[in-house]
Design a protein around this motif. Structure first.
Motif: not given
Length: 477
Positions: A423-428, A453-455
């Protein structure tokens, strides 16, 4: 004890203070609120409740305490150095108060009852002290301070669960959120202050938990973590007047299923499980629902049965190993993390070696590791001498940390070459060219941004390599 579950494998004794970000304002009176939280997930969840109560009473919020009219620090008493950090921070707020005499400074949470007289009378650092069950009284207490008085409410409750309050999500990424399902603790672990600072165990109405999860999903959140000092003790009996299920008792396994059924797109996590209570029913529920993450935080504290008895953990070494075996049998892919305390009262070198051998047996994915810190008022402080020298505690802690680094790397290496659902949470944190997110087992995964794809979306990532803390890969179809 609940500890925040980050991806780094060596953890500080409490989470550093975090301030709330700017939030939508309620009926503004022009007074600004600043909250800073320390310690466990439950404290951060409580700060969201406090923010909701005060926004409903006309406060605005700020992320800069120098702009605030009311400053609260939500405290942790688990470790001594967490308390020292809070005290140091209060002295900084004291300087701000010298420039703004009308500033109200308050202490919330676990340190409130134990140190109220120190804060209010001896050190004169604060104006208001409020315990975890008295947050509804905050508007009234602030009014008392405005009238020139000090204000205290540290009464514990056998009923308060704040089930009717919709928390304001602080520092939220809009994707992951905590849901408190119960408060307090009935376990009397001899090293722990929680039963004294948070009171007896109370479970929330299961319908309010499910509604909160549904509301979060509708608002775009895609992951919830169910919180309790011991989630396996959750039990809620439906009132007689409800329906044909009147009087039915809902346990944690049933609640877990109810939340999972909100949507297959909503990931469900939970923390913390107690080894004496985690049941096969919970494990089979986890295996049955794809969206219940295959990850369990199962604090061991010590690998020695004698030390566990002194800790009043109510299980022994063999019981713990049997529970681990059940997890491995029912959920073969499950990640397991733990808490370890080194140098507990009278712990011998042989018993320390038993802890290390337990770590070798389980090979934990993550661990939260501490040298024993005696807490005033606990059973251990009253009954046992804190007789393990500090240098021995620290040396044993170093050995535990080194062991865990090996095991964390071992677990992550097992994911390399395999596709992870993330699950993409945001930027590293290290690069705005990479996204980050967690896999089922709560391991952090970093991968290059793909504009498709986006968060908040799920992606499949091929793990190509790893560090001791992170999987690194790329999105695949």
């Amino acid at each position: 004890m609940i500890e925040l579950q980050h991806t780094t494998k060596i953890h500080d004794e409490s989470r550093q203070g975090e301030a709330l970000d700017m939030l939508p304002t309620g009926k503004s009176k022009g007074r600004k609120l600043y909250i800073e939280s320390y310690g466990c997930q439950m404290n951060f969840s409580d700060s969201e409740i406090v923010a909701s109560i005060l926004l409903d009473n006309g406060f605005e919020t700020t992320k800069d305490y120098k702009e605030a009219d009311v400053v609260f620090i939500n405290t942790c008493s688990i470790r001594e150095n967490a308390e020292q950090r809070v005290r140091n921070r209060l002295k900084e707020f004291e300087s701000a108060k010298a420039k703004n005499p009308g500033l109200v400074v308050g202490v919330l949470g676990c340190m409130a009852e134990r140190l109220k007289s120190k804060f209010l009378e001896e050190e004169k650092l604060v104006d208001v002290v409020v315990g975890p069950d008295a947050y509804r009284d905050l508007p009234n207490l602030i009014d008392k301070v405005d009238d020139g008085n000090k204000a205290v409410n540290v009464l514990l409750s056998r009923e308060e669960t704040y089930a009717d309050i919709s928390p304001v999500r602080l520092n939220s990424n809009g994707i992951s959120a905590f849901i408190s399902i119960m408060r307090g603790c009935d376990n009397m672990c001899s090293f722990c202050v929680v039963p004294f600072t948070r009171g007896r165990e109370r479970s929330r109405d299961c319908h309010s938990v499910v509604k909160e999860a549904q509301d979060l999903f509708n608002a775009g959140y895609r992951e919830v973590t169910l919180l309790g000092q011991n989630v396996d003790s959750y039990k809620y009996t439906k009132p007689v007047a409800e329906d044909e299920t009147q009087g039915q008792m809902i346990n944690f396994a049933q609640l877990l299923a109810m939340v999972a059924e909100v949507s297959p797109e909503l990931r469900v996590r939970f923390s913390t499980s107690h080894p004496k209570d985690i049941t096969d029913e919970v494990l089979y529920t986890m295996s049955r629902y794809e969206n219940i993450c295959k990850y369990i935080h199962l604090p061991v504290q010590s690998g020695s049965s004698r030390v566990l008895e002194l800790m009043n953990r109510t299980y022994d070494r063999q019981w713990y190993m049997d529970r681990v075996n059940a997890i491995r049998r029912i959920i073969p892919t499950c990640g397991i993390s733990t808490d370890v305390i080194t140098g507990f009262c009278t712990e011998t070198e042989e018993e320390h070696q038993e802890t290390l051998s337990m770590m070798d047996y389980v090979k934990y994915d993550f661990a939260y590791m501490f040298a024993y810190s005696e807490r005033p008022g606990t059973l251990a402080a009253k009954r046992y001498e804190d007789d393990v020298p500090e240098d021995v505690k620290k040396r044993r802690l170093t050995e535990v940390v080194n062991k865990q680094q090996e095991h964390s790397l071992y677990r992550l290496q097992n994911f390399v070459g395999k596709v992870q659902k993330v699950l993409i949470e945001g930027f590293s944190k290290r690069s705005d060219q990479d996204y980050c997110g967690r896999n089922d087992q709560n391991s952090m995964v970093v991968f290059p941004i793909d504009e498709r794809f986006k968060p908040g979306q799920y992606v499949h990532v091929l793990a190509e390599r790893c560090t001791s803390a992170t999987l690194i890969g790329r999105i695949v179809e």
